[in-house]
Design an enzyme around this catalytic site. Structure first.
Site, mmCIF file in Angstrom:
data_model
loop_
_atom_site.group_PDB
_atom_site.id
_atom_site.type_symbol
_atom_site.label_atom_id
_atom_site.label_comp_id
_atom_site.label_asym_id
_atom_site.label_seq_id
_atom_site.Cartn_x
_atom_site.Cartn_y
_atom_site.Cartn_z
ATOM 1 C CG HIS A 120 -1.746 -1.065 1.553
ATOM 2 N ND1 HIS A 120 -1.297 -2.222 2.120
ATOM 3 C CD2 HIS A 120 -3.079 -1.209 1.385
ATOM 4 C CE1 HIS A 120 -2.314 -3.052 2.292
ATOM 5 N NE2 HIS A 120 -3.409 -2.464 1.850
ATOM 6 C CD GLU A 251 -7.885 -8.651 -0.849
ATOM 7 O OE1 GLU A 251 -7.874 -9.034 0.334
ATOM 8 O OE2 GLU A 251 -6.918 -8.095 -1.399
ATOM 9 C CG ASP A 328 -4.870 -11.526 7.147
ATOM 10 O OD1 ASP A 328 -5.460 -11.947 6.140
ATOM 11 O OD2 ASP A 328 -5.065 -10.386 7.609
#
Length: 455
Positions: A120, A251, A328
């Site tokens: 990012h 996404e 995650d």
């Protein structure tokens, strides 16, 4: 995708030299198929240059390291302070530390042998007091990133704009009720499209971290979706204007941090794209962990997106279904990896996408070695999944069984239905002539047993 904890919350540490080696005790990771079980700093199954099913493993898998978890993750969670304090960090979100951090990252990529990375805008460069200062910071760090990419032969799989972490986005970015906030989001997207092009990125991802609602009582769903589509259309136009040829990706995620997010799952996003005539410009970046949060099986959204022609890339991670939130974790389940790789093989690869490890080590995994072992384990898992998928497709038992199950649609009335040429009158006449249909077994256990023979 998840944001990183604010640097101000980290304990202070002494500064490491920007030119010092970040991982002095780690050598380049090699392929050692005969390695002992406790030799974890090597690949036992992933052999990058090995040709399999017409391509090298490296070409099929296109592994990528995500910057936000691996180099901005701190181990902080809602109940505890940071635990992952790296040698190149000192607690400041400064340009000096940003440069030391990105040098450490490229050393990591190189020693791991990974050819792609993702980030990012706010991962690699700190925000300034103004948008102009922020953009200058991003320009300076991306100049260094470009040098490091060339030095280490690493490419940018995709870039993205962080439109969720800053408090200005607490009510969304493209769906925010304030056009001033939407304008700021647009400015960020513009800059990151430029930076992604500058770094040779082959994709650009949108993740709607706060594009949804907490309560329907204060939400105009139609206007919010219209505004989000308008932002996407502006991105498409600007992409063409600057000559960026990368693939735009969305996404999906059903929840977290909002109660309901508009990009709920693959089918929802595909419906959105078709509704707003964006289906020719976007594909999907599927995260299996998000898929399970939507109540689907691990491989579901990968397969759906692929079969409908929208699979662009995969954020290859996993979660803990028993917890029910976005953990995650690194993917270590070979069966799930096998099904994902089968879908990827059937569409002849992910290019220009890849398998991006949108994963974070656990807050208890504090050693630098854990950063390597986690990626090695996941890469080996997908290498095994690739080998299994190749055997499944080459031997043909499972694909043939599925084909036979639908063979009635290859000829006669079934083919007319599939070709869109049948009428209700014809269907009625077919039943009159042939009577009650014979009910065939679905043989679920047979298919499950077949899969287990390969895994």
């Amino acid at each position: 995708m998840s944001s990183f904890a604010p640097a101000a919350k980290r304990p202070k540490r002494g500064k490491a030299s920007a030119d010092s080696e970040a991982f002095p005790d780690i050598k380049r990771i090699e392929y050692k198929p005969d390695a002992k079980p406790d030799d974890l700093l090597c690949f036992k199954h992933y052999n990058a240059k090995e040709e399999i099913y017409g391509k090298t493993m490296e070409e099929w898998l296109r592994f990528s390291v995500c910057y936000w978890h691996t180099f901005r993750g701190t181990g902080a969670d809602p109940f505890g302070y940071p635990t992952l304090i790296r040698p190149w960090e000192d607690g400041d979100d400064s340009m000096e530390i940003a440069k030391a951090r990105i040098r450490a990252a490229f050393e990591f990529f190189s020693k791991l042998g990974i050819k792609y990375w993702t980030f990012h805008d706010r991962d690699i460069a700190p925000e300034g007091e103004t948008l102009e200062e922020t953009n200058r910071n991003l320009d300076e760090i991306s100049d260094l990133a470009l040098e490091l990419q060339k030095k280490h032969d690493v490419k940018l799989l995709w870039g993205t704009a962080n439109l969720f972490a800053n408090p200005r986005y607490m009510n969304g970015a493209g769906t925010n009720p304030d056009p001033h906030v939407l304008a700021y989001a647009g400015a960020q997207v513009k800059k990151m499209l430029e930076i992604t092009k500058k770094l040779g990125g082959v994709n650009f991802v949108f993740w709607g971290g706060r594009e949804g609602y907490q309560t329907i009582l204060n939400t105009d769903v139609k206007r919010e979706l219209d505004h989000m589509a308008a932002l996407f259309k502006m991105a498409v136009d600007y992409k063409k204007k600057i000559g960026f040829t990368g693939q735009l990706l969305i996404e999906p995620k059903p929840k977290e941090p909002t109660k309901h997010q508009y990009d709920y799952d693959a089918q929802t996003v595909i419906g959105f794209l078709k509704t707003y005539n964006l289906d020719g410009d976007f594909k999907l970046n599927i995260e299996p962990n998000h898929t399970t949060l939507a109540g689907h099986g691990y491989e579901h959204d990968v397969i759906v997106a692929s079969k409908l022609g929208f699979l662009g890339s995969v954020d290859s991670n996993t979660g803990s279904p028993d917890l029910g939130w976005d953990t995650d974790q690194f993917p270590m389940d070979v069966k799930g990896a096998t099904l994902v790789m089968k879908a990827i093989l059937e569409q002849d690869g992910l290019t220009p996408g890849g398998l991006n490890f949108d994963c974070k080590v656990r807050r208890e995994s504090t050693d630098l070695e854990d950063m390597f072992v986690s990626h090695i384990g996941a890469m080996d898992t997908f290498a095994r999944g690739l080998r299994n998928a190749v055997r499944i497709l080459t031997e043909g038992l499972l694909p043939t069984a599925v084909k036979e199950r639908y063979s009635g649609f290859d000829t006669g009335i079934g083919k007319k239905v599939e070709d869109g040429k049948a009428t209700l009158e014809e269907l009625e006449q077919y039943v009159i002539e042939h009577g009650e249909p014979a009910v065939l077994s679905g043989r679920q256990e047979r298919y499950e047993t077949l899969l287990n023979r390969y895994v």
